[in-house]
Motif scaffolding. Sequence first.
Motif, mmCIF file in Angstrom:
data_model
loop_
_atom_site.group_PDB
_atom_site.id
_atom_site.type_symbol
_atom_site.label_atom_id
_atom_site.label_comp_id
_atom_site.label_asym_id
_atom_site.label_seq_id
_atom_site.Cartn_x
_atom_site.Cartn_y
_atom_site.Cartn_z
ATOM 1 N N ARG A 36 -15.822 17.840 2.492
ATOM 2 C CA ARG A 36 -14.460 17.343 2.199
ATOM 3 C C ARG A 36 -13.609 17.227 3.465
ATOM 4 O O ARG A 36 -12.386 17.313 3.411
ATOM 5 C CB ARG A 36 -13.758 18.188 1.129
ATOM 6 N N VAL A 37 -14.260 17.022 4.602
ATOM 7 C CA VAL A 37 -13.523 16.694 5.811
ATOM 8 C C VAL A 37 -12.904 15.305 5.644
ATOM 9 O O VAL A 37 -13.466 14.434 4.976
ATOM 10 C CB VAL A 37 -14.454 16.723 7.044
ATOM 11 N N THR A 38 -11.737 15.098 6.208
ATOM 12 C CA THR A 38 -11.182 13.745 6.287
ATOM 13 C C THR A 38 -11.909 13.035 7.424
ATOM 14 O O THR A 38 -11.730 13.368 8.598
ATOM 15 C CB THR A 38 -9.663 13.774 6.542
ATOM 16 N N GLY B 12 -14.555 13.737 2.511
ATOM 17 C CA GLY B 12 -13.575 13.459 1.480
ATOM 18 C C GLY B 12 -13.510 11.996 1.100
ATOM 19 O O GLY B 12 -12.868 11.639 0.099
ATOM 20 N N SER B 13 -14.173 11.138 1.861
ATOM 21 C CA SER B 13 -14.174 9.698 1.585
ATOM 22 C C SER B 13 -15.329 9.265 0.697
ATOM 23 O O SER B 13 -15.452 8.080 0.377
ATOM 24 C CB SER B 13 -14.228 8.917 2.905
ATOM 25 N N GLY B 14 -16.197 10.210 0.320
ATOM 26 C CA GLY B 14 -17.266 9.880 -0.605
ATOM 27 C C GLY B 14 -18.577 9.492 0.030
ATOM 28 O O GLY B 14 -19.498 9.067 -0.669
ATOM 29 N N GLY C 205 -9.506 17.969 10.131
ATOM 30 C CA GLY C 205 -8.888 18.498 8.929
ATOM 31 C C GLY C 205 -9.409 17.849 7.672
ATOM 32 O O GLY C 205 -10.451 17.200 7.656
ATOM 33 N N GLY C 206 -8.655 18.023 6.615
ATOM 34 C CA GLY C 206 -9.036 17.511 5.306
ATOM 35 C C GLY C 206 -8.938 18.610 4.278
ATOM 36 O O GLY C 206 -8.736 19.786 4.618
ATOM 37 N N PRO C 207 -9.080 18.287 3.004
ATOM 38 C CA PRO C 207 -9.007 19.315 1.963
ATOM 39 C C PRO C 207 -9.978 20.464 2.208
ATOM 40 O O PRO C 207 -9.668 21.630 1.941
ATOM 41 C CB PRO C 207 -9.359 18.548 0.687
ATOM 42 N N GLY C 208 -11.155 20.143 2.733
ATOM 43 C CA GLY C 208 -12.160 21.176 2.975
ATOM 44 C C GLY C 208 -11.795 22.166 4.060
ATOM 45 O O GLY C 208 -12.398 23.248 4.139
#
Length: 228
Positions: free
Chosen positions: A14-16, A48-50, A72-75
């Motif tokens: 879930r990294v950006t 996070g982009s799938g 960063g990112g949610p993860g």
Amino acid sequence: MTSPIHFVSLLFPRVTQLDLTGPLEVFSRLPGAVSHLVWHRIEPVMTGSGFSILPTVSFEDAPQADVLMVPGGPGAFDVMEDAAVLDFVRRQAAGARYVTSVCTGSFVLGAAGLLHGHRATTHWASHPMLEILGAIPVHARVVRDDALITGGGVTSGIDFALSLAAELYGADVARSAQLAMEYEPEPPFDAGSPHGSDVDPAQVEAGMVSARMSREPIVRRAAARLGY
């Protein structure tokens, strides 16, 4: 012959992806630069982009970084509670020339105890929470505090990487990389920051409330573990 410069970047679920791949695109255009993508194991990691990105090396086998980068990112908030990640970040930071982050990757640095007393930035929605980890929050695209360099949200990573390129290789090399990438942003809207004229203030408020509710408990647990 110029010695290689090792850029070691943390990869996690879930990294950006643009936090990571924007700077990596800059690094790939620098002479002698060698990039390493690091995770627990060498297996596809879902962004996070799938789509997935494959690490190049495990924590155990990673070389010492000249530049340590945490995207960063949610993860990022998940790995703030991963002891192996935080141990790896601390070990690498101790020997790195530069310790860096993009977007909410700064919170991973903070959870590792690396932001206390330092100026830093992050994505606008989570920016106020940096103070919980002992940082001095600064609103800027790129913030430099000695060997610590933090970038703001997502696209700021390209600005950060070009600034770092100039630091490491000189302005001419950084300008050449920028030209090769044709990095000349002309966004269609003035909505790239909470202060833009095309921004909906309600969206800004909702984004900050959502970040605070979902992320602040994790940040406070990290601060408690560090004794802040």
